[in-house]
Design a protein around this motif. Structure first.
Motif, PDB file in Angstrom:
ATOM      1  N   THR A   1       5.736  -0.435  -2.016  1.00 16.37           N
ATOM      2  CA  THR A   1       6.124  -1.752  -2.510  1.00 16.37           C
ATOM      3  C   THR A   1       5.887  -1.907  -4.011  1.00 16.37           C
ATOM      4  O   THR A   1       6.616  -2.646  -4.682  1.00 16.37           O
ATOM      5  CB  THR A   1       5.335  -2.844  -1.773  1.00 16.37           C
TER       6      THR A   1
ATOM      7  N   ILE B   1      -0.068  -7.738   2.304  1.00 18.86           N
ATOM      8  CA  ILE B   1      -0.585  -6.587   3.048  1.00 18.86           C
ATOM      9  C   ILE B   1      -2.028  -6.842   3.488  1.00 18.86           C
ATOM     10  O   ILE B   1      -2.396  -6.588   4.650  1.00 18.86           O
ATOM     11  CB  ILE B   1      -0.488  -5.325   2.177  1.00 18.86           C
TER      12      ILE B   1
ATOM     13  N   ALA C   1       2.812   1.323   2.750  1.00 16.18           N
ATOM     14  CA  ALA C   1       3.350   0.059   2.222  1.00 16.18           C
ATOM     15  C   ALA C   1       2.799  -0.234   0.834  1.00 16.18           C
ATOM     16  O   ALA C   1       3.519  -0.727  -0.037  1.00 16.18           O
ATOM     17  CB  ALA C   1       3.015  -1.075   3.183  1.00 16.18           C
TER      18      ALA C   1
ATOM     19  N   ASN D   1       5.312  -0.984  12.361  1.00 19.21           N
ATOM     20  CA  ASN D   1       5.477  -0.949  10.910  1.00 19.21           C
ATOM     21  C   ASN D   1       5.839  -2.316  10.357  1.00 19.21           C
ATOM     22  O   ASN D   1       5.479  -2.666   9.230  1.00 19.21           O
ATOM     23  CB  ASN D   1       6.545   0.077  10.540  1.00 19.21           C
TER      24      ASN D   1
END
Length: 972
Positions: free
Chosen positions: A313, A360, A309, A271
């Protein structure tokens, strides 16, 4: 003996098979006449010898004696027919021929003749069949000999095999009898030693298993997961063979718990790769998952982490820019958080979101590159024939589109929920630039064109641009309200404005055919097909290198640095968004550095200093607005038609404002000065623009009462010239953009721009009513009309002296020319348009005066021509121009007196199609010419009244509604 009997049986079987095979090929053989004895006899006699033929002959002779009678009876039939006459029951193995024949013969009683006949027939059939069988046997003699030879060889081999078996059994018996007790004891001792060795190995393995746990914990503490899993798998494999021991069972259970704990730690580290990719750590993770046989599961978990994510985020980023009370409401949705953002925090929040998304995407991109370079299963394939690496590659490829679509959804929600329409122009351009970069990131990441993002930005851009366009129009109104209508210095080309700096190379490439002001930097033509020559070597994106800038974002940046770092504040407006890359859609190219730009400007505009354009503050502001509009076209091509249409509205609005300020105070009617296309433009402004702004009409009372009413300045002629010529300069500079705008517009939308620019005389047509407001005041219209009314036009002789009003008109013209010389010291005079307006007013004044004549003779018409010739010669001399159209306008009116009745009537008919002369002028002319012919006068007046009544008068709000008496209103 048994072997011999078996061999004979086998021989018998083969022989029968051979006979049946041969006979089946030629004919069917009935069961009758073939007994075991006959077969044995034939077999015995058929041995390979020379007596076989003799025996067959003897048998045939005996058969011939017994069946002599039968042969005579059957002589008439052939053997084939006899064989075919044998009934089918004789060929069946389970049939009873004897019983069948008895039933057939005795079925109808005892008939001796039938019995004899049947017996004779059966004998004949037996004879023929026996003959055929013997013939077949003879034909198969060689095959039979070969078969007997094979049987003999087989018998010899059987005897050899029997001897070998007997010899082997004797040897085995000898070995069994000679084994001793010592040999058995040696074997027993060896077996015991092996058992003890196995027990010792078991004890050592259990001891190693007990010490493995400590070593495993050390590997976990050092994050050496691959070695830990390898050791753990090895221990589990070793423990599987000793599960009968209780200590090993408890140790195995503990190892399973350790495996679960290790998988949890692996998922935690996996992760972390989403936001902080580490190649070495990721390689260890993949090796560990491979050892655990969970590489595919790990890849699925990795995609779930990336998607999580993205969703987690964005809320954290937006919440950080929200209002303080938003922190106290953790249940607010993402859209609600975006709606609560202040306008001053929209761009920083969008940049932070893009940076987070870039982190990302860059991490995922490095994961993809790692799997492209390293194969987990080099040669291993699954049972279905597909390699796990192939599955991972397909999973990663699908994951790219999935992650990018999730990011697009979040960005589109942000753009839709945030109040982008409240941004300023510079801020909105920054948003467009950020979206442009984000789109390029998507193209490079997964070859997605981000249609949804572009559609969302198009929708927001249309809303923003609609509001911004109204603001620009109101800004122009503010400039108009404070305009001094004085020319500006040092303006020679549109590229001097900073708003057009980003399209310098583009305009040079898409050079308009009618524009000679754009020159190449090296004074050499640039081919339209060679786009690479136009790419500058300076780029803020690429650190000053177009070669470096031509690489993608993922090669130039990492997850720790992004394309959205730096230069995204106000300085971003000067940044080359498409630096180093030729954008085929917008044909945008990166620009020069400041030094090169200055040197280029000095070379490019050195020749234009003498051709300085006349512009004012308002016209310059309109050009700047167009430059900003053009920049939006470059960044968002989808709304280019709307933006270009608004550009045209700005130009038309300026022209409309000039007309409203300087074209409404004429002393004469100006209806016939407006062309249909000019009417259309002015009406479009009233319909589309004025209804959307709140500040119209403006207050120009001070300008009207002061400058426009001052005869010393020719009623504000310098201001009028600046207003009109600035508009002409503006249109001239806008033509420079024609080719580039055509490139931006879709093919179906280009006709609007083409039709607009085809009307090149727009400002020239607008100048007519503007300058007429001056020229109609310069000439003493009332005084000259009064003097013309006092002239006697019904004289009987031709005079050589022109009338006195002509001298007054000439003096007015001379005074006007002197004033123009003074004004020319301040503002360049567009002599052609100003003098053309003067000629228009003067000639229409003369026609109006001539039309007021009640009685006129031929001498009076000659006097009119003399006065007009004197005026036109003086006007052409002082203005140094020719006016054929205006000369013909007066000449035709004067010469109409000399038309024959038919010609005059036809000429009146022709006036239906034109508006050169007013109805009043034509009426007075008819009454003057037909003063003695009442019938003709009434007919022509009725014809003229019919024409006048068929024309519906139209009143436009922009035309002049002021007049100075009934006489002056009809001068023009």
């Amino acid at each position: 003996m048994q072997n011999s009997k078996a061999k004979m049986d086998e021989f018998k079987t083969r022989f029968m098979d051979m006979l049946h095979k041969q006979t089946n090929r030629q004919m069917k053989i009935p069961a009758m006449g073939f007994s075991d004895y006959f077969i044995q006899t034939v077999t015995t006699d058929a041995l390979p010898s020379t007596t076989a033929t003799t025996a067959a002959a003897v048998a045939a002779a005996e058969s011939a004696d017994a069946d002599a009678k039968d042969a005579a009876a059957a002589a008439q039939k052939s053997d084939q027919e006899i064989l075919e006459s044998i009934e089918k029951c004789y060929y069946s193995a389970d049939s009873n021929p004897e019983l069948y024949e008895l039933k057939k013969v005795l079925g109808a009683g005892i008939d001796n003749q039938l019995i004899e006949t049947t017996i004779a027939q059966l004998r004949t059939q037996q004879k023929v069949l026996t003959k055929q069988v013997l013939q077949n046997i003879l034909e198969q003699r060689n095959a039979c000999s070969s078969e007997f030879q094979a049987i003999n060889e087989t018998q010899k081999k059987l005897e050899e095999s029997l001897w070998t078996c007997q010899k082997a059994r004797s040897y085995l018996n000898y070995a069994r009898t000679n084994l001793t007790t010592n040999s058995l004891e040696i074997l027993a001792s060896y077996r015991k030693r092996e058992v003890l060795k196995e027990v010792l190995d078991t004890l050592m393995a259990i001891k190693k298993l007990r010490t493995t746990d400590e070593e495993l914990q050390k590997l976990l503490a050092d994050h050496n997961y691959s070695a830990a899993i390898a050791l753990l798998l090895q221990c589990q494999s070793s423990a599987a063979g000793f599960m009968q021991y209780n200590c090993v069972q408890s140790l195995h259970k503990k190892l399973q718990e350790t495996m679960l704990l290790m998988e949890y730690q692996l998922d935690t580290v996996l992760n972390e790769m989403v936001l902080n990719f580490d190649m070495r750590k990721y390689a260890k993770l993949q090796e560990a998952y491979k050892l655990a046989n969970k590489s595919l599961i790990a890849m699925d978990q990795l995609h779930i982490n990336y998607i999580s994510a993205v969703h987690s985020t964005v809320n954290a980023v937006v919440r950080g820019y929200s209002e303080p009370n938003a922190e106290e409401q953790p249940k607010l949705l993402y859209e609600q958080l975006c709606e609560q953002l202040n306008s001053d925090k929209l761009i920083p929040c969008l940049i932070s979101l893009c940076k987070t998304f870039w982190t990302i995407l860059a991490s995922y991109y490095q994961v993809v590159m790692w799997h492209n370079n390293y194969k987990l299963y080099a040669q291993q394939e699954e049972t279905d024939g597909e390699s796990p690496d192939l599955y991972i590659q397909q999973k990663l490829k699908k994951g790219q589109s999935r992650i990018w679509n999730d990011i697009l959804n979040k960005v589109c929600l942000f753009l839709q929920s945030a109040k982008l329409t409240t941004l300023k122009y510079d801020q909105f351009i920054q948003v467009l630039s950020i979206v442009q970069r984000l789109k390029k990131v998507g193209v490079e990441f997964c070859s997605e064109q981000s249609d949804k993002l572009i559609a969302t930005m198009q929708q927001q851009s249309e809303k923003f641009f609609k509001r911004y366009h109204i603001c620009c129009v109101e800004e122009i109104c503010l400039f108009l309200d404070n305009e001094s209508w004085t020319p500006l210095d040092s303006f020679s080309h549109i590229l001097q404005l900073p708003e057009f700096r980003s399209v310098r190379h583009t305009l040079r490439r898409h050079k308009s055919p009618t524009t000679a002001l754009l020159a190449s930097a090296n004074n050499s033509p640039i081919s339209n097909n060679n786009c690479d020559e136009l790419v500058s070597v300076h780029s803020q994106d690429g650190g000053g290198s177009s070669i470096y800038g031509s690489y993608g974002y993922f090669l130039r940046f990492s997850e720790k640095s992004s394309p959205f770092d730096g230069g995204l504040d106000a300085a971003m407006l000067e940044e080359d968004i498409l630096s180093g890359i030729v954008d085929e859609a917008s044909c945008y190219f990166s620009e020069e550095s400041d030094d090169e730009q200055k040197s280029l400007q000095s070379k490019e505009f050195a020749d234009d200093a003498s051709n300085q354009l006349l512009v004012n503050n308002t016209a310059l502001n309109v050009l700047r607005c167009i430059g900003r509009y053009l920049q939006m076209c470059k960044l968002l091509h989808c709304i280019s038609p709307k933006i270009v249409s608004c550009m045209l509205e700005l130009l038309d609005f300026y022209a409309y404002a000039v007309h409203e300020i300087f074209g409404r105070d004429a002393l004469v009617a100006t209806d016939n000065l407006y062309t249909p296309r000019l009417e259309q433009r002015l009406r479009a402004v009233e319909t589309n623009v004025l209804t959307q702004i709140k500040v119209w009409p403006l207050n120009f009372s001070s300008l009207t009462n002061n400058e426009l009413a001052n005869p010393d300045t020719l009623y504000g002629l310098p201001q009028r010239i600046v207003a009109v010529e600035a508009g002409r300069s503006m249109f001239q500079q806008f033509n420079v953009l024609q080719n580039y705008l055509n490139h931006l517009l879709p093919a179906a939308e280009r006709s609007i721009l083409t039709n607009y620019l085809e009307y090149g005389e727009f400002m020239a047509d607008l100048a007519k009513p503007v300058y007429t407001c001056v020229t109609s005041r310069v000439i003493d219209l009332t005084g000259i009309l009064a003097q013309m009314a006092k002239v006697k036009w019904d004289v009987n002789h031709v005079t050589h002296q022109h009338s006195s009003y002509s001298d007054v008109l000439n003096r007015n013209i001379q005074s006007f020319a002197m004033c123009l010389e003074e004004i020319a010291k301040e503002v360049p005079i567009p002599g052609k348009h100003v003098w053309n307006s003067m000629a228009h007013v003067a000639t229409h004044l003369l026609v109006e005066g001539f039309s007021n004549v009640k009685k006129c003779s031929a001498g009076g018409r000659a006097l009119m021509q003399l006065d007009f010739a004197n005026f036109m010669s003086f006007l052409e001399l002082i203005s140094n121009q020719k006016y054929p159209q205006h000369r013909a306008y007066v000449d035709v009116f004067i010469k109409s007196y000399y038309f024959s009745p038919e010609q005059f009537e036809n000429w009146i008919e022709q006036q239906r199609q034109g508006d050169e002369y007013s109805a009043k002028q034509l009426t007075n002319l008819i009454q003057c010419i037909c003063v003695s012919d009442k019938r003709t006068r009434q007919r022509l007046l009725q014809l003229l009244e019919g024409v006048a009544s068929s024309v519906t008068p139209t009143t436009t709000p922009h035309k002049n509604n002021h007049s100075s008496g009934s006489n002056l209103s009809n001068v023009i």
